[in-house]
Design an enzyme around this catalytic site. Structure first.
Site, mmCIF file in Angstrom:
data_model
loop_
_atom_site.group_PDB
_atom_site.id
_atom_site.type_symbol
_atom_site.label_atom_id
_atom_site.label_comp_id
_atom_site.label_asym_id
_atom_site.label_seq_id
_atom_site.Cartn_x
_atom_site.Cartn_y
_atom_site.Cartn_z
ATOM 1 N N ASP A 61 1.119 -1.692 -0.008
ATOM 2 C CA ASP A 61 0.083 -0.009 -0.113
ATOM 3 C C ASP A 61 0.978 1.317 -0.337
ATOM 4 O O ASP A 61 1.967 1.445 1.182
ATOM 5 C CB ASP A 61 -0.911 0.257 1.198
ATOM 6 C CG ASP A 61 -1.781 1.620 0.880
ATOM 7 O OD1 ASP A 61 -1.914 2.189 0.854
ATOM 8 O OD2 ASP A 61 -3.210 1.250 2.098
ATOM 9 N N ASN A 88 3.051 3.319 -10.772
ATOM 10 C CA ASN A 88 2.310 3.018 -11.567
ATOM 11 C C ASN A 88 0.443 3.305 -10.750
ATOM 12 O O ASN A 88 -0.631 3.918 -11.307
ATOM 13 C CB ASN A 88 1.809 1.899 -12.415
ATOM 14 C CG ASN A 88 0.264 1.720 -12.869
ATOM 15 O OD1 ASN A 88 -0.291 2.135 -13.870
ATOM 16 N ND2 ASN A 88 -0.449 0.782 -12.100
ATOM 17 N N SER A 142 -0.030 12.030 -16.387
ATOM 18 C CA SER A 142 -1.601 12.105 -17.265
ATOM 19 C C SER A 142 -0.399 13.064 -18.124
ATOM 20 O O SER A 142 -0.218 14.355 -16.933
ATOM 21 C CB SER A 142 -2.186 11.783 -16.554
ATOM 22 O OG SER A 142 -3.576 12.554 -17.328
ATOM 23 N N TYR A 166 -6.822 15.232 -9.142
ATOM 24 C CA TYR A 166 -6.239 14.854 -9.639
ATOM 25 C C TYR A 166 -4.854 14.755 -10.888
ATOM 26 O O TYR A 166 -4.421 14.416 -10.423
ATOM 27 C CB TYR A 166 -7.724 13.174 -10.224
ATOM 28 C CG TYR A 166 -6.092 12.910 -11.415
ATOM 29 C CD1 TYR A 166 -6.096 11.404 -10.906
ATOM 30 C CD2 TYR A 166 -6.556 12.172 -13.201
ATOM 31 C CE1 TYR A 166 -5.245 10.479 -11.895
ATOM 32 C CE2 TYR A 166 -6.093 11.768 -13.845
ATOM 33 C CZ TYR A 166 -5.139 10.637 -12.984
ATOM 34 O OH TYR A 166 -4.924 9.626 -13.898
ATOM 35 N N LYS A 170 -0.617 15.006 -10.799
ATOM 36 C CA LYS A 170 0.225 14.642 -11.391
ATOM 37 C C LYS A 170 1.103 16.387 -12.433
ATOM 38 O O LYS A 170 2.008 15.622 -12.269
ATOM 39 C CB LYS A 170 -0.902 14.310 -12.917
ATOM 40 C CG LYS A 170 -1.426 13.081 -12.669
ATOM 41 C CD LYS A 170 -0.479 11.677 -12.108
ATOM 42 C CE LYS A 170 -1.246 10.270 -12.512
ATOM 43 N NZ LYS A 170 -1.040 9.614 -11.702
ATOM 44 N N VAL A 199 -7.070 5.229 -21.431
ATOM 45 C CA VAL A 199 -7.648 3.676 -21.476
ATOM 46 C C VAL A 199 -8.747 3.521 -20.269
ATOM 47 O O VAL A 199 -8.388 3.718 -19.661
ATOM 48 C CB VAL A 199 -6.105 3.318 -20.750
ATOM 49 C CG1 VAL A 199 -6.118 1.967 -20.658
ATOM 50 C CG2 VAL A 199 -4.901 4.014 -22.144
ATOM 51 N N THR A 201 -10.141 1.771 -18.578
ATOM 52 C CA THR A 201 -9.587 1.278 -16.701
ATOM 53 C C THR A 201 -10.820 1.728 -15.741
ATOM 54 O O THR A 201 -11.703 2.523 -16.342
ATOM 55 C CB THR A 201 -7.904 1.505 -16.560
ATOM 56 O OG1 THR A 201 -8.228 2.302 -15.886
ATOM 57 C CG2 THR A 201 -7.248 1.131 -17.278
#
Ligand SMILES: NC(=O)c1ccc[n+]([C@@H]2O[C@H](COP(=O)([O-])OP(=O)(O)OC[C@H]3O[C@@H](n4cnc5c(N)ncnc54)[C@H](OP(=O)(O)O)[C@@H]3O)[C@@H](O)[C@H]2O)c1
Length: 243
Positions: A61, A88, A142, A166, A170, A199, A201
């Site tokens: 984690d 990742n 990203s 978010y 990045k 992508v 996901t």
């Protein structure tokens, strides 16, 4: 030191991380599958092994100091060194995330995982990476973290949701990647950020247009850079992403 090339991929139980593990495993490398959930990690390791990958599970984690320390110890015992670290694992923190309405707790949680988690894991693995002949660190970023793309100053403006946690996480990660590269210049450690594209996901409710395998390609490229390859840069499949 064993001659086997050893990689660790964080958040490798699904999505792009799983495909990065599969792709590095296809090179004949031994791949640590970093994942926080026991069941999901075991399932991914089994699936990778069934596909012929020399995979081993690494309970991890990225937000937990003890977990990250234990992961480094496990790799030390298992392999004695680490050649490639792919940071990742990440979260979005959930949408919407408009700056005028965002809960500060969301920002803290996202930064804790997407930025501090990367620093925590990278620093724990650094002694093991320093034992490698060609260490590589890949930070999955990203293009939504590109200020140039978000503002349109690089030409095309990135379409992505307005997001106060978010996207800036990045940007922060990109900045941190550059600081590592500066500190590590003159060593054999190459550290770069990569964008996988949009992508399909869990991260985006499978709305992405690329496959996880396609998204993994940039990480595999940055994980296998030659010794005279770039460091402190931000890439996607098409080339350099403007900061
Ligand atoms: N998908 C896209 O379009 C896209 C675009 C640009 C960049 N990216 C980046 O690509 C990377 C992979 O994203 P993805 O789309 O494959 O996302 P995903 O399918 O949601 O997978 C994220 C992975 O991160 C793990 N994770 C989250 N928090 C963690 C923690 N605290 N400790 C350890 N693992 C943790 C998840 O584990 P659990 O299963 O336990 O939750 C999962 O394995 C991320 O860095 C993301 O920001 C993705």
């Amino acid at each position: 030191m064993s001659e086997q090339t050893i990689a660790l991929v964080t958040g490798a139980n699904k999505g792009i991380g799983y495909e990065i593990a599969a792709g590095l495993g296809a090179l004949g490398w031994s791949v640590g599958v970093g994942a926080r959930d026991d069941q999901r990690r075991k399932a991914a390791v089994e699936k990778l092994r069934a596909a012929g990958v020399d995979a081993f599970g690494v309970p991890l984690d990225v937000t937990d100091d003890a977990s990250v320390t234990a992961a480094a110890r496990l790799i030390e015992e298992q392999a004695g060194h680490l050649d490639v670290l792919v940071n990742n694992a990440a979260i979005t923190g959930g949408m919407p995330q408009e700056p005028t309405r965002v809960d500060p707790a969301t920002i803290r949680t996202v930064v804790e995982t997407n930025v501090i988690g990367v620093i925590r894991v990278t620093n724990a693995m650094m002694p093991l990476l320093r034992r490698s002949a060609s260490p590589r660190v890949v930070n999955m970023s990203s293009s939504v973290g590109s200020l140039a793309q978000q503002s349109g100053t690089a030409g095309e403006q990135t379409t992505g949701p307005v997001a106060a946690a978010y996207a800036p996480s990045k940007t922060f990660l990109n900045a941190v990647t550059l600081q590592y590269a500066r500190e590590l210049s003159g060593t054999n450690i190459l550290i770069n950020a990569g964008c996988p594209g949009f992508v399909a996901t869990d991260l985006n409710g499978f709305r992405g247009v690329r496959t996880p395998e396609q998204g993994a390609a940039i990480a595999i490229k940055l994980a296998t850079l030659p010794d005279d390859g770039p460091t402190g840069m931000f890439f996607e499949d098409a080339g350099v992403v403007p900061w």
